[in-house]
Design a protein around this motif. Structure first.
Motif, PDB file in Angstrom:
ATOM      1  N   ARG A 111       4.265  13.832 -43.251  1.00 46.63           N
ATOM      2  CA  ARG A 111       3.616  14.783 -44.164  1.00 46.63           C
ATOM      3  C   ARG A 111       4.672  15.760 -44.653  1.00 46.63           C
ATOM      4  NH1 ARG A 111      -1.889  16.895 -41.294  1.00 46.63           N
ATOM      5  NH2 ARG A 111      -0.720  17.055 -39.362  1.00 46.63           N
ATOM      6  N   ARG A 112       5.418  15.359 -45.633  1.00 44.63           N
ATOM      7  CA  ARG A 112       6.537  16.176 -46.126  1.00 44.63           C
ATOM      8  C   ARG A 112       6.057  17.573 -46.539  1.00 44.63           C
ATOM      9  NH1 ARG A 112      11.675  15.392 -48.353  1.00 44.63           N
ATOM     10  NH2 ARG A 112      12.215  16.850 -50.000  1.00 44.63           N
ATOM     11  N   PRO A 113       6.571  18.615 -45.885  1.00 43.89           N
ATOM     12  CA  PRO A 113       6.186  19.977 -46.281  1.00 43.89           C
ATOM     13  C   PRO A 113       7.032  20.434 -47.472  1.00 43.89           C
ATOM     14  CG  PRO A 113       7.666  20.074 -44.410  1.00 43.89           C
ATOM     15  CD  PRO A 113       7.532  18.607 -44.779  1.00 43.89           C
ATOM     16  N   LEU A 114       6.774  21.657 -47.916  1.00 45.69           N
ATOM     17  CA  LEU A 114       7.565  22.221 -49.007  1.00 45.69           C
ATOM     18  C   LEU A 114       8.934  22.672 -48.498  1.00 45.69           C
ATOM     19  CD1 LEU A 114       7.501  23.287 -52.006  1.00 45.69           C
ATOM     20  CD2 LEU A 114       6.716  25.472 -51.046  1.00 45.69           C
ATOM     21  N   ALA A 115       8.958  23.116 -47.234  1.00 42.71           N
ATOM     22  CA  ALA A 115      10.185  23.701 -46.683  1.00 42.71           C
ATOM     23  C   ALA A 115      10.176  23.604 -45.163  1.00 42.71           C
ATOM     24  CB  ALA A 115      10.301  25.168 -47.111  1.00 42.71           C
ATOM     25  N   ILE A 116      11.330  23.951 -44.575  1.00 42.50           N
ATOM     26  CA  ILE A 116      11.460  24.060 -43.119  1.00 42.50           C
ATOM     27  C   ILE A 116      11.524  25.551 -42.802  1.00 42.50           C
ATOM     28  CG2 ILE A 116      12.937  23.579 -41.127  1.00 42.50           C
ATOM     29  CD1 ILE A 116      12.308  20.939 -42.153  1.00 42.50           C
ATOM     30  N   GLY A 117      10.646  26.009 -41.927  1.00 37.75           N
ATOM     31  CA  GLY A 117      10.731  27.432 -41.575  1.00 37.75           C
ATOM     32  C   GLY A 117       9.498  27.904 -40.810  1.00 37.75           C
ATOM     33  N   GLU A 118       9.607  29.047 -40.076  1.00 39.96           N
ATOM     34  CA  GLU A 118      10.788  29.833 -40.165  1.00 39.96           C
ATOM     35  C   GLU A 118      11.706  29.534 -38.986  1.00 39.96           C
ATOM     36  OE1 GLU A 118       9.668  34.158 -39.681  1.00 39.96           O
ATOM     37  OE2 GLU A 118       7.669  33.306 -39.816  1.00 39.96           O
ATOM     38  N   ILE A 119      12.995  29.473 -39.267  1.00 43.24           N
ATOM     39  CA  ILE A 119      13.987  29.120 -38.260  1.00 43.24           C
ATOM     40  C   ILE A 119      15.116  30.142 -38.313  1.00 43.24           C
ATOM     41  CG2 ILE A 119      13.428  26.676 -38.497  1.00 43.24           C
ATOM     42  CD1 ILE A 119      16.063  26.319 -40.039  1.00 43.24           C
ATOM     43  N   GLY A 120      15.860  30.247 -37.224  1.00 44.17           N
ATOM     44  CA  GLY A 120      16.983  31.186 -37.246  1.00 44.17           C
ATOM     45  C   GLY A 120      17.314  31.719 -35.880  1.00 44.17           C
ATOM     46  N   LEU A 121      17.726  32.985 -35.852  1.00 40.16           N
ATOM     47  CA  LEU A 121      18.141  33.656 -34.619  1.00 40.16           C
ATOM     48  C   LEU A 121      17.517  35.043 -34.577  1.00 40.16           C
ATOM     49  CD1 LEU A 121      22.002  32.888 -34.702  1.00 40.16           C
ATOM     50  CD2 LEU A 121      20.239  31.600 -33.453  1.00 40.16           C
ATOM     51  N   ASP A 122      17.138  35.476 -33.380  1.00 42.57           N
ATOM     52  CA  ASP A 122      16.487  36.776 -33.216  1.00 42.57           C
ATOM     53  C   ASP A 122      16.859  37.348 -31.853  1.00 42.57           C
ATOM     54  OD1 ASP A 122      14.688  38.904 -32.800  1.00 42.57           O
ATOM     55  OD2 ASP A 122      13.114  37.944 -33.991  1.00 42.57           O
ATOM     56  N   THR A 123      17.616  38.449 -31.865  1.00 41.69           N
ATOM     57  CA  THR A 123      17.946  39.092 -30.582  1.00 41.69           C
ATOM     58  C   THR A 123      17.362  40.506 -30.555  1.00 41.69           C
ATOM     59  OG1 THR A 123      20.070  39.932 -31.402  1.00 41.69           O
ATOM     60  CG2 THR A 123      20.082  37.783 -30.313  1.00 41.69           C
ATOM     61  N   TYR A 124      16.112  40.598 -30.961  1.00 40.69           N
ATOM     62  CA  TYR A 124      15.436  41.893 -31.027  1.00 40.69           C
ATOM     63  C   TYR A 124      15.312  42.536 -29.643  1.00 40.69           C
ATOM     64  CZ  TYR A 124      12.047  45.335 -32.679  1.00 40.69           C
ATOM     65  OH  TYR A 124      11.403  46.493 -33.012  1.00 40.69           O
ATOM     66  N   THR A 125      14.992  41.738 -28.637  1.00 42.39           N
ATOM     67  CA  THR A 125      14.858  42.288 -27.287  1.00 42.39           C
ATOM     68  C   THR A 125      16.098  41.936 -26.460  1.00 42.39           C
ATOM     69  OG1 THR A 125      13.839  40.294 -26.375  1.00 42.39           O
ATOM     70  CG2 THR A 125      12.351  41.906 -27.374  1.00 42.39           C
ATOM     71  N   ASP A 126      16.327  42.730 -25.415  1.00 42.76           N
ATOM     72  CA  ASP A 126      17.476  42.465 -24.551  1.00 42.76           C
ATOM     73  C   ASP A 126      17.383  41.084 -23.919  1.00 42.76           C
ATOM     74  OD1 ASP A 126      18.706  44.822 -25.090  1.00 42.76           O
ATOM     75  OD2 ASP A 126      17.828  45.896 -23.375  1.00 42.76           O
ATOM     76  N   MET A 128      16.272  38.445 -25.139  1.00 41.91           N
ATOM     77  CA  MET A 128      16.672  37.371 -26.052  1.00 41.91           C
ATOM     78  C   MET A 128      18.172  37.310 -26.270  1.00 41.91           C
ATOM     79  SD  MET A 128      13.573  38.055 -28.558  1.00 41.91           S
ATOM     80  CE  MET A 128      13.295  36.583 -29.483  1.00 41.91           C
ATOM     81  N   LYS A 129      18.855  38.371 -25.804  1.00 41.99           N
ATOM     82  CA  LYS A 129      20.315  38.371 -25.931  1.00 41.99           C
ATOM     83  C   LYS A 129      20.974  37.590 -24.802  1.00 41.99           C
ATOM     84  CE  LYS A 129      20.532  42.855 -28.189  1.00 41.99           C
ATOM     85  NZ  LYS A 129      20.105  44.171 -27.750  1.00 41.99           N
ATOM     86  N   THR A 130      20.224  37.279 -23.742  1.00 44.92           N
ATOM     87  CA  THR A 130      20.836  36.575 -22.612  1.00 44.92           C
ATOM     88  C   THR A 130      21.337  35.210 -23.076  1.00 44.92           C
ATOM     89  OG1 THR A 130      18.707  35.674 -21.924  1.00 44.92           O
ATOM     90  CG2 THR A 130      19.384  37.737 -20.894  1.00 44.92           C
ATOM     91  N   ALA A 131      22.422  34.773 -22.441  1.00 46.78           N
ATOM     92  CA  ALA A 131      23.110  33.565 -22.894  1.00 46.78           C
ATOM     93  C   ALA A 131      22.202  32.344 -22.985  1.00 46.78           C
ATOM     94  CB  ALA A 131      24.294  33.279 -21.988  1.00 46.78           C
ATOM     95  N   ASP A 132      21.364  32.124 -21.980  1.00 51.27           N
ATOM     96  CA  ASP A 132      20.558  30.888 -22.023  1.00 51.27           C
ATOM     97  C   ASP A 132      19.521  30.911 -23.146  1.00 51.27           C
ATOM     98  OD1 ASP A 132      19.278  32.856 -20.489  1.00 51.27           O
ATOM     99  OD2 ASP A 132      17.972  31.363 -19.542  1.00 51.27           O
ATOM    100  N   LYS A 133      18.917  32.084 -23.359  1.00 49.16           N
ATOM    101  CA  LYS A 133      17.925  32.171 -24.453  1.00 49.16           C
ATOM    102  C   LYS A 133      18.613  32.025 -25.816  1.00 49.16           C
ATOM    103  CE  LYS A 133      14.477  34.204 -21.881  1.00 49.16           C
ATOM    104  NZ  LYS A 133      13.688  33.263 -21.126  1.00 49.16           N
ATOM    105  N   PHE A 134      19.723  32.715 -25.968  1.00 53.71           N
ATOM    106  CA  PHE A 134      20.400  32.705 -27.257  1.00 53.71           C
ATOM    107  C   PHE A 134      20.981  31.317 -27.550  1.00 53.71           C
ATOM    108  CE2 PHE A 134      23.714  34.620 -30.265  1.00 53.71           C
ATOM    109  CZ  PHE A 134      22.774  34.835 -31.266  1.00 53.71           C
ATOM    110  N   ASP A 135      21.486  30.663 -26.508  1.00 55.53           N
ATOM    111  CA  ASP A 135      22.007  29.298 -26.696  1.00 55.53           C
ATOM    112  C   ASP A 135      20.888  28.356 -27.127  1.00 55.53           C
ATOM    113  OD1 ASP A 135      24.523  30.104 -26.080  1.00 55.53           O
ATOM    114  OD2 ASP A 135      24.538  29.305 -24.036  1.00 55.53           O
ATOM    115  N   LYS A 136      19.717  28.556 -26.531  1.00 53.92           N
ATOM    116  CA  LYS A 136      18.583  27.688 -26.910  1.00 53.92           C
ATOM    117  C   LYS A 136      18.189  27.960 -28.367  1.00 53.92           C
ATOM    118  CE  LYS A 136      13.932  26.222 -25.583  1.00 53.92           C
ATOM    119  NZ  LYS A 136      12.709  26.528 -24.818  1.00 53.92           N
ATOM    120  N   GLN A 137      18.199  29.228 -28.751  1.00 49.06           N
ATOM    121  CA  GLN A 137      17.896  29.560 -30.155  1.00 49.06           C
ATOM    122  C   GLN A 137      18.875  28.870 -31.098  1.00 49.06           C
ATOM    123  OE1 GLN A 137      17.664  33.685 -31.218  1.00 49.06           O
ATOM    124  NE2 GLN A 137      15.919  34.121 -29.888  1.00 49.06           N
TER     125      GLN A 137
END
Ligand SMILES: [Zn+2]
Length: 317
Positions: A111-126, A128-137
């Motif tokens: 089912r081809r969508p119009l776009a891919i999203g939302e994707i990216g990186l978010d280190t809003y909380t401390d 999410m800055k940890t290495a394992d979480k950020f690497d997974k992102q």
């Protein structure tokens, strides 16, 4: 009233279940002709398709209405056309699994969508800055950029407090926004980041945040990007139910509901400033004042920009 495209919404969220049809009608009456339903969790992908289906069933059929333009004035309500973006949002990285990525890849084939999203990186909380979480992102971001390239689809980026890292990934990746389009949704960076995304070919997604005169950093970043790249580098969005324009706020409680409890989204929403697609003209108005470009000119250009960013050719109606 100017024709507009709401490039980023969560209009499928349960907080709209009570009055979605009415809100769609209001949005249309304010000029919103297309809106994009943007994915964030795999478990809600079906809900997005169901919402799109429900909205499309409201419309009699475009060919029928355009075939008889000279008959009696059409008094039946009209609704914006709804489109779909599928993506696994970095803020919810804990909830995504590799099985979700695989299932999403399969959905893109079917089912081809119009776009891919939302994707990216978010280190809003401390956390999410940890290495394992950020690497997974980063891993999920790269995997979804690969899907975008494979399917030649534009991406909707969600980047928060990780602009340098996101830019590094985008520069190293085959994804070419000059060719595929793409939007840096709810842009929140500074002047340099704004110019960097525009240079890569992304449009900057402007939300109701621009209506806040105190959002000085954002307003300056938009101005600086426009000075370098013209109003061609912008699109507008509501990001509803979040990002309510200041003039539409009725409560001091501005916490993002999408970020609270994903199992119980928008419960007790009355206490929040629910944003709706019909508020999009306020974003246009504030942007028009900020850039000193008249609304008609700006609306027509934003329409073109949205079509370029989403790789569509919707007629300006
Ligand atoms: Zn969003």
């Amino acid at each position: 009233m100017y024709p507009m495209i709401d490039t980023h919404t969560h209009f499928d969220a349960p907080v709209f279940d009570e009055d979605r049809v009415l809100q769609a009608q209001k949005a249309y009456s304010k000029g919103v002709r297309h809106l994009v339903l943007v994915g964030y969790l795999y478990k809600h992908f079906d809900r997005i398709y169901e919402t799109q289906q429900a909205l499309s069933e409201l419309e009699p059929s475009e060919s029928a209405s355009s075939a008889s333009p000279s008959t009696s004035p059409d008094t039946s309500p009209s609704y914006p056309a709804a489109h779909i973006a599928l993506g696994l949002h970095p803020f919810y990285i804990d909830q995504h699994t590799d099985a979700h990525l695989t299932a999403m890849a399969k959905m893109l084939d079917e089912r081809r969508p119009l776009a891919i999203g939302e994707i990216g990186l978010d280190t809003y909380t401390d956390e999410m800055k940890t290495a394992d979480k950020f690497d997974k992102q980063k891993r999920f971001f790269n995997a979804q950029l690969d899907m975008a390239v494979k399917h030649q689809l534009p991406v909707m980026l969600h980047i928060r407090k990780a602009h340098a890292e996101a830019l590094a990934i985008l520069k190293a990746h085959d994804y070419d926004a000059h060719k595929l389009g793409g939007i840096a949704h709810s842009f929140s960076g500074g002047e340099q980041e704004a110019k960097a995304f525009a240079k890569l070919g992304f449009k900057l997604g402007v939300t109701g945040q621009v209506t806040n005169p105190n959002a000085k950093k954002l307003r300056r970043a938009i101005q600086v990007a426009v000075d370098s790249y013209g109003i061609e580098c912008l699109v507008i969005e509501t990001d509803c139910p979040d990002m309510t324009p200041v003039m539409c706020q009725t409560s001091a409680n501005n916490q993002s509901a999408l970020g609270m409890n994903v199992d119980n989204e928008w419960q007790g929403a009355e206490g929040y400033n629910r944003n709706v697609p019909a508020n999009l003209p306020w974003v246009l108005k504030s942007l028009s004042e900020l850039l000193e470009v008249d609304s008609a000119t700006l609306a027509a250009q934003l329409w073109k920009n949205s079509c370029a960013a989403l790789q569509t050719s919707w007629a300006y109606q």
